[in-house]
Design an enzyme around this catalytic site. Structure first.
Site, PDB file in Angstrom:
ATOM      1  N   ASP A 183       7.506   5.818  -0.083  1.00  0.00           N
ATOM      2  CA  ASP A 183       7.476   4.449  -0.627  1.00  0.00           C
ATOM      3  C   ASP A 183       7.102   4.457  -2.114  1.00  0.00           C
ATOM      4  O   ASP A 183       6.023   4.891  -2.495  1.00  0.00           O
ATOM      5  CB  ASP A 183       6.443   3.666   0.202  1.00  0.00           C
TER       6      ASP A 183
ATOM      7  N   GLY B  65       0.021  -3.989  -0.122  1.00  0.00           N
ATOM      8  CA  GLY B  65       0.231  -3.126   1.039  1.00  0.00           C
ATOM      9  C   GLY B  65       0.931  -1.829   0.684  1.00  0.00           C
ATOM     10  O   GLY B  65       1.235  -1.023   1.564  1.00  0.00           O
ATOM     11  N   HIS B  66       1.211  -1.637  -0.614  1.00  0.00           N
ATOM     12  CA  HIS B  66       1.971  -0.446  -1.025  1.00  0.00           C
ATOM     13  C   HIS B  66       1.129   0.472  -1.907  1.00  0.00           C
ATOM     14  O   HIS B  66       0.504   0.018  -2.875  1.00  0.00           O
ATOM     15  CB  HIS B  66       3.229  -0.857  -1.793  1.00  0.00           C
TER      16      HIS B  66
END
Ligand SMILES: [Zn+2]
Ligand SMILES: [Zn+2]
Length: 540
Positions: free
Chosen positions: A176, A352-353
């Site tokens: 990610d 959230g990353h």
């Protein structure tokens, strides 16, 4: 539109199948990926593995599953998110629940690809990374992740397992890249709770908190903060009500002894005793928060002294709609707080990353032979490659791919193949998800109409002689130059028709094309615009 296909030994495993939300208003609710590469190989597809339940990872499943029946593996909350989407589309699917630590084959037992689910932290419960075992070694896919050491609930990212895989040997890491240009470490989700509690404690009026409904750990912290400050909770927005119910039903959300109040009851509570949890953080015009901001909500009003918290990130592309929302709320006299309005001090949102520090930590644990950054804009992918190189992955083993490119791994190494898989966008309206796509041309036409308007030219010709009996009559919608220039345009059209040969004059399609190009030519020359032109030629 996250969607990855891994092919080995005649089997395909699909990782995620997500949608994109349009950033322009063309009457389309969602955009799904072109899945034709998969559908052309439908016999080979063995399973879909889902990393987590966000729309950009699961929203396009109906587009796949209406053509193809394969097992779909995901954790409990992920499948709960999927069920609603599939039901809306009228589809039944073979959903198979897994827990972190479990391994499942892409197809029959002993299939060439199998996926192990590994717990990670993210902004939705039950998110997982995947370790895909293939004849070419282990591929690790991070899913969307952060390394939150103090999650509100659920397990932390399983670093021990990732490290063990690294020791065993990982052929390829896909990771990610969303926050690759942010240094350091994300805030822990649990840091948001105290800030929310402070806001609720200090506020003298109602407190409205807007967040993504799927961020159940955020919802939990709002629930806790409301309870601690003596506020009852009301839920606004269909997505919020549905997700709250699902999360509570599955035990992901624990409440104090009381239940949310209905909006009409909420209205009667003293202002100091109410907290409203709502959707609409991105300024979506039909959301509950946007209706509150416009004073159009049937049950509740925002008044001076009330506080509105946007517990969310402003998604790039939504700046205008969020700005409008904040202006409207400000006009009503509300105090605005949140990530989008940059308060001093307390964090009212946590991403959230993973930031750079966490991305590098994962790279250091997994120590992949090859690296493929995923999830993020191109510049984020490029930046993530730089982090991988800094963590010791050879530059020529970092593969910066664009949509549709194919990376091949074999005993000799890895390379990007010259041929590409077809990619593109499928437009759809939510109510008809899985049934009524909006064709590409329709979307193109809508863009054209928005840019330059429409001119209709109606012409009647004699069936026997081919002479013009009437017209062309011109009708404009959203064009400059009309009304007022009909005679001039008519002259241009008549000259174009006179220039046609007798044979062409007898052909309706040729006449229509001549009318269209003559009208367009006039607009281009005199207004600099190219409106859509619709010629209507009637034979009398
Ligand atoms: Zn996500
Ligand atoms: Zn995502």
């Amino acid at each position: 539109m996250n969607c990855l296909a891994v092919e080995a030994g005649g089997r395909i495993a699909v990782v995620d199948c997500g949608v994109l939300f349009p950033d322009e208003n063309v009457g389309v609710d969602v955009i799904a990926p072109d899945l034709s590469w998969l559908l052309d190989r439908r016999e080979e597809v063995g399973a879909v593995f889902l990393t987590h339940g966000h729309e950009d990872h699961v929203g396009a499943l109906p587009f796949l599953l209406r053509h193809l029946s394969v097992p779909v593996y995901g954790t409990r909350f992920t499948l709960a998110a999927v069920k609603g989407r599939l039901a809306e589309a009228g589809l039944k699917a073979d959903l198979r629940e897994v827990a972190p630590g479990q391994v499942r084959p892409a197809g029959e037992e002993g299939a060439p690809i199998a996926a192990e689910f590994i717990a990670v932290t993210h902004s939705i419960p039950d998110a997982c990374a995947l370790a895909l075992r293939t004849p070419q070694g282990i591929l690790v896919h991070s899913g969307d992740f952060k390394l939150d050491e103090h999650p509100v609930a659920g397990p932390a990212t399983d670093l021990a397992r990732l490290e063990a895989l690294g020791r065993e040997g990982v052929r390829l890491l896909l990771s990610d890249s969303t926050n690759a240009d942010l240094p350091g470490h994300t805030l822990s989700e649990s840091a948001v709770g105290p800030a929310l509690a402070d806001v609720m404690h200090d506020a003298t009026g109602r407190v409205f908190v807007a967040t993504f409904a799927s961020n159940v750990h955020r919802l939990q912290q709002v629930v806790n903060a409301a309870a601690a400050s003596g506020r009852r909770l009301a839920l606004l927005g269909r997505g919020m009500v549905e997700t709250f119910e699902i999360a509570r039903g599955l035990g992901y959300l624990t409440e104090p002894h009381w239940l949310p109040v209905q909006a009409d009851e909420a209205r009667r509570l003293p202002r100091r005793e109410l907290c409203v949890l709502t959707t609409g953080t991105q300024g979506e015009p039909r959301s509950a928060l946007a209706r509150l901001a416009r004073g159009e909500h049937p049950d509740l009003r925002v008044e001076p002294g009330d506080t509105v918290v946007l517990s969310s990130r402003r998604i790039p592309g939504n700046e205008l709609s969020v700005g409008r929302l904040l202006d409207d709320l400000c006009r009503l006299g509300a105090t605005l707080l949140g990530d989008s309005v940059r308060p001093e001090g307390a964090p009212l949102h946590a991403s959230g990353h993973a930031h750079e520090g966490e991305q590098r930590r994962l790279l250091a644990l997994v120590r992949p032979e090859h690296f493929l950054p995923v999830h993020g804009q191109y510049r984020h992918l490029a930046r993530h490659v730089a982090h991988a190189v800094a963590e010791g992955v050879a530059r020529d083993r970092c593969h910066l791919l664009t949509d549709g490119q194919v990376l091949e791994l074999d005993d000799a190494g890895a390379r990007v193949l010259p041929e590409r898989a077809p990619t593109g966008r499928v437009y759809a309206v939510r109510d008809e998800l899985g049934a009524g796509d909006v064709p590409h041309l329709v979307v193109q036409d809508r863009r054209l109409l928005a840019e330059a308007g429409l001119c209709i030219a109606v012409l009647a010709v004699s069936r026997s002689t081919g002479e013009i009996v009437r017209g062309p009559d011109l009708f404009g919608m959203g064009v400059t130059g009309l009304p007022g220039s009909e005679a001039e345009i008519r002259g241009e059209v008549l000259r174009a028709l006179e220039a046609l040969s007798a044979v062409a004059r007898a052909d309706l399609a040729e006449v229509q094309e001549a009318v269209r190009s003559a009208v367009r030519r006039w607009f281009r020359r005199t207004t600099g615009r190219r409106p859509a032109v619709l010629p209507v030629v009637l034979e009398l």
